[in-house]
Scaffold this motif. Structure first.
Motif, PDB file in Angstrom:
ATOM      1  N   PHE A  77       0.796  -1.225   0.000  1.00  0.00           N
ATOM      2  CA  PHE A  77       0.000   0.000   0.000  1.00  0.00           C
ATOM      3  C   PHE A  77       0.831   1.279   0.000  1.00  0.00           C
ATOM      4  N   ILE A  78       2.077   1.243   0.489  1.00  0.00           N
ATOM      5  CA  ILE A  78       2.902   2.452   0.438  1.00  0.00           C
ATOM      6  C   ILE A  78       3.246   2.819  -1.010  1.00  0.00           C
ATOM      7  N   PRO A  79       3.764   1.881  -1.826  1.00  0.00           N
ATOM      8  CA  PRO A  79       3.994   2.227  -3.244  1.00  0.00           C
ATOM      9  C   PRO A  79       2.717   2.640  -3.966  1.00  0.00           C
ATOM     10  N   LEU A  80       1.599   1.994  -3.625  1.00  0.00           N
ATOM     11  CA  LEU A  80       0.320   2.349  -4.228  1.00  0.00           C
ATOM     12  C   LEU A  80      -0.057   3.784  -3.870  1.00  0.00           C
ATOM     13  N   ALA A  81       0.145   4.158  -2.619  1.00  0.00           N
ATOM     14  CA  ALA A  81      -0.161   5.519  -2.180  1.00  0.00           C
ATOM     15  C   ALA A  81       0.769   6.533  -2.840  1.00  0.00           C
ATOM     16  N   GLU A  82       2.049   6.166  -2.988  1.00  0.00           N
ATOM     17  CA  GLU A  82       3.004   7.041  -3.671  1.00  0.00           C
ATOM     18  C   GLU A  82       2.579   7.278  -5.111  1.00  0.00           C
ATOM     19  N   GLU A  83       2.255   6.191  -5.797  1.00  0.00           N
ATOM     20  CA  GLU A  83       1.895   6.269  -7.215  1.00  0.00           C
ATOM     21  C   GLU A  83       0.613   7.067  -7.431  1.00  0.00           C
ATOM     22  N   SER A  84      -0.350   6.896  -6.557  1.00  0.00           N
ATOM     23  CA  SER A  84      -1.652   7.536  -6.717  1.00  0.00           C
ATOM     24  C   SER A  84      -1.689   8.963  -6.180  1.00  0.00           C
ATOM     25  N   GLY A  85      -0.695   9.339  -5.384  1.00  0.00           N
ATOM     26  CA  GLY A  85      -0.677  10.668  -4.781  1.00  0.00           C
ATOM     27  C   GLY A  85      -1.334  10.736  -3.421  1.00  0.00           C
ATOM     28  N   TYR A  86      -1.977   9.649  -2.998  1.00  0.00           N
ATOM     29  CA  TYR A  86      -2.637   9.642  -1.689  1.00  0.00           C
ATOM     30  C   TYR A  86      -1.633   9.651  -0.535  1.00  0.00           C
ATOM     31  N   ILE A  87      -0.351   9.459  -0.849  1.00  0.00           N
ATOM     32  CA  ILE A  87       0.662   9.402   0.204  1.00  0.00           C
ATOM     33  C   ILE A  87       0.741  10.721   0.980  1.00  0.00           C
ATOM     34  N   VAL A  88       0.403  11.844   0.326  1.00  0.00           N
ATOM     35  CA  VAL A  88       0.457  13.139   1.007  1.00  0.00           C
ATOM     36  C   VAL A  88      -0.605  13.187   2.098  1.00  0.00           C
ATOM     37  N   GLU A  89      -1.828  12.804   1.761  1.00  0.00           N
ATOM     38  CA  GLU A  89      -2.912  12.780   2.753  1.00  0.00           C
ATOM     39  C   GLU A  89      -2.628  11.742   3.831  1.00  0.00           C
ATOM     40  N   LEU A  90      -2.122  10.588   3.419  1.00  0.00           N
ATOM     41  CA  LEU A  90      -1.818   9.522   4.372  1.00  0.00           C
ATOM     42  C   LEU A  90      -0.678   9.933   5.296  1.00  0.00           C
ATOM     43  N   GLY A  91       0.329  10.598   4.726  1.00  0.00           N
ATOM     44  CA  GLY A  91       1.448  11.067   5.529  1.00  0.00           C
ATOM     45  C   GLY A  91       1.038  12.125   6.535  1.00  0.00           C
ATOM     46  N   ASP A  92       0.136  13.010   6.130  1.00  0.00           N
ATOM     47  CA  ASP A  92      -0.337  14.045   7.053  1.00  0.00           C
ATOM     48  C   ASP A  92      -1.139  13.413   8.189  1.00  0.00           C
ATOM     49  N   TRP A  93      -1.932  12.394   7.851  1.00  0.00           N
ATOM     50  CA  TRP A  93      -2.691  11.684   8.890  1.00  0.00           C
ATOM     51  C   TRP A  93      -1.739  11.023   9.882  1.00  0.00           C
ATOM     52  N   SER A  94      -0.671  10.404   9.375  1.00  0.00           N
ATOM     53  CA  SER A  94       0.268   9.722  10.273  1.00  0.00           C
ATOM     54  C   SER A  94       0.998  10.718  11.163  1.00  0.00           C
ATOM     55  N   LEU A  95       1.341  11.883  10.625  1.00  0.00           N
ATOM     56  CA  LEU A  95       1.997  12.914  11.436  1.00  0.00           C
ATOM     57  C   LEU A  95       1.107  13.330  12.601  1.00  0.00           C
ATOM     58  N   ALA A  96      -0.154  13.640  12.289  1.00  0.00           N
ATOM     59  CA  ALA A  96      -1.084  14.058  13.341  1.00  0.00           C
ATOM     60  C   ALA A  96      -1.279  12.951  14.369  1.00  0.00           C
ATOM     61  N   SER A  97      -1.330  11.693  13.898  1.00  0.00           N
ATOM     62  CA  SER A  97      -1.498  10.555  14.811  1.00  0.00           C
ATOM     63  C   SER A  97      -0.316  10.436  15.763  1.00  0.00           C
ATOM     64  N   VAL A  98       0.881  10.632  15.231  1.00  0.00           N
ATOM     65  CA  VAL A  98       2.090  10.531  16.054  1.00  0.00           C
ATOM     66  C   VAL A  98       2.126  11.625  17.115  1.00  0.00           C
ATOM     67  N   PHE A  99       1.765  12.839  16.745  1.00  0.00           N
ATOM     68  CA  PHE A  99       1.733  13.933  17.724  1.00  0.00           C
ATOM     69  C   PHE A  99       0.732  13.640  18.839  1.00  0.00           C
ATOM     70  N   ARG A 100      -0.449  13.144  18.443  1.00  0.00           N
ATOM     71  CA  ARG A 100      -1.452  12.810  19.464  1.00  0.00           C
ATOM     72  C   ARG A 100      -0.947  11.698  20.376  1.00  0.00           C
ATOM     73  N   GLN A 101      -0.230  10.724  19.795  1.00  0.00           N
ATOM     74  CA  GLN A 101       0.250   9.602  20.592  1.00  0.00           C
ATOM     75  C   GLN A 101       1.303  10.029  21.605  1.00  0.00           C
ATOM     76  N   ILE A 102       2.214  10.887  21.183  1.00  0.00           N
ATOM     77  CA  ILE A 102       3.231  11.376  22.111  1.00  0.00           C
ATOM     78  C   ILE A 102       2.569  12.072  23.295  1.00  0.00           C
ATOM     79  N   LYS A 103       1.600  12.935  23.001  1.00  0.00           N
ATOM     80  CA  LYS A 103       0.911  13.654  24.080  1.00  0.00           C
ATOM     81  C   LYS A 103       0.189  12.686  25.006  1.00  0.00           C
ATOM     82  N   SER A 104      -0.433  11.653  24.431  1.00  0.00           N
ATOM     83  CA  SER A 104      -1.144  10.661  25.234  1.00  0.00           C
ATOM     84  C   SER A 104      -0.196   9.897  26.140  1.00  0.00           C
ATOM     85  N   TRP A 105       0.956   9.480  25.606  1.00  0.00           N
ATOM     86  CA  TRP A 105       1.927   8.747  26.420  1.00  0.00           C
ATOM     87  C   TRP A 105       2.488   9.621  27.528  1.00  0.00           C
TER      88      TRP A 105
END
Length: 267
Positions: free
Chosen positions: A62-90
């Motif tokens: 799914f990572i190469p698929l996301a890269e090829e389709s352009g969805y990797i930008v939206e997916l990457g932004d989602w992962s960034l926000a998730s990581v920030f929330r997780q750090i705060k939660s921990w």
């Protein structure tokens, strides 16, 4: 049978639906100190539990698929926000070890002039110290504009975040990345780690890589440590950190916190 399995893999439409329906989740693989053998950080890794196929979809698909389709930008932004929330939660649940870092992978498509502003916005919103963050830039990625990549990385460093060169030893130009990216650490690819016990040539390569990384004032992380022999070897060679199945695969946030609490109690 193999052909049928390949055909059954989800495509772009399923990826778009998964983003909309929240089928992605983050897991965390512990990173440990070679000196203390205790958890010193984590790498955030994305997982996709597909509703369409009723099974997990490999990131290798799914990572190469996301890269090829352009969805990797939206997916990457989602992962960034998730990581920030997780750090705060921990941080709320239990004190994190001094010097703890959360490593998050960045797609080459995310390395734009807008990225530092997005990171700064998330840091303010989530009240996360940039020192907790380590952005991984894969050395196997060949950018169209190396100067832009280096500039974005430099801006992230000036904000106080750490930069890691990921998959070191598999890419197109090791020296160019070492010269231009203001990295604080280098992650040595698992393909090298796995061979150091069986192959003397690879052992010599690893030893010299670790020495070069140290001489450049950076820290080293060895990926793919699966045996006690491999761990003993990299520790003897002077590696700083390691991760791999010998200690734990990537786990849920709750399981990671349990591992962190358990190892802290063993001090």
């Amino acid at each position: 049978m193999i052909h049928e399995q390949v055909q059954a893999l989800p495509g772009r439409a399923a990826l778009a639906n998964a983003l909309r329906d929240g089928e992605f989740r983050m897991c965390y693989q512990p990173q440990l100190s070679c000196k203390t053998l205790r958890i010193a950080g984590a790498e955030a890794l994305m997982r996709w539990d597909s509703v369409q196929t009723r099974r997990a979809v490999s990131p290798a698909h799914f990572i190469p698929l996301a890269e090829e389709s352009g969805y990797i930008v939206e997916l990457g932004d989602w992962s960034l926000a998730s990581v920030f929330r997780q750090i705060k939660s921990w941080q709320r649940a239990a004190p994190l070890p001094a010097g703890f870092r959360m490593a998050v992978n960045l797609s080459g498509r995310q390395m734009t002039p807008q990225l530092p502003r997005r990171v700064a916005s998330l840091m303010d919103e989530m009240e996360v110290d940039p020192a907790w963050l380590e952005f991984e830039i894969t050395e196997s990625y060949r950018p169209k504009d190396m100067a832009l990549l280096a500039d974005v990385a430099a801006q992230l460093r000036r904000m106080g975040a750490h930069i890691a060169i990921d998959d070191f030893g598999t890419g197109f130009s090791v020296m160019e990345y070492l010269r231009l990216i203001p990295a604080t650490s280098v992650k040595i690819d698992c393909s090298l780690t796995r061979q150091i016990v069986a192959c003397e040539r690879d052992r010599l390569i690893m030893r010299n890589l670790l020495q070069m990384i140290a001489d450049l004032g950076m820290e080293s992380v060895c990926e793919g440590v699966e045996t006690t022999e491999q761990l003993a070897a990299i520790c003897d060679m002077g590696a700083d950190y390691w991760q791999g199945f010998l200690f734990s695969p990537a786990v849920s946030s709750a399981d990671f916190l349990s591992l962190l609490t358990k190892t802290a109690a063993e001090r």
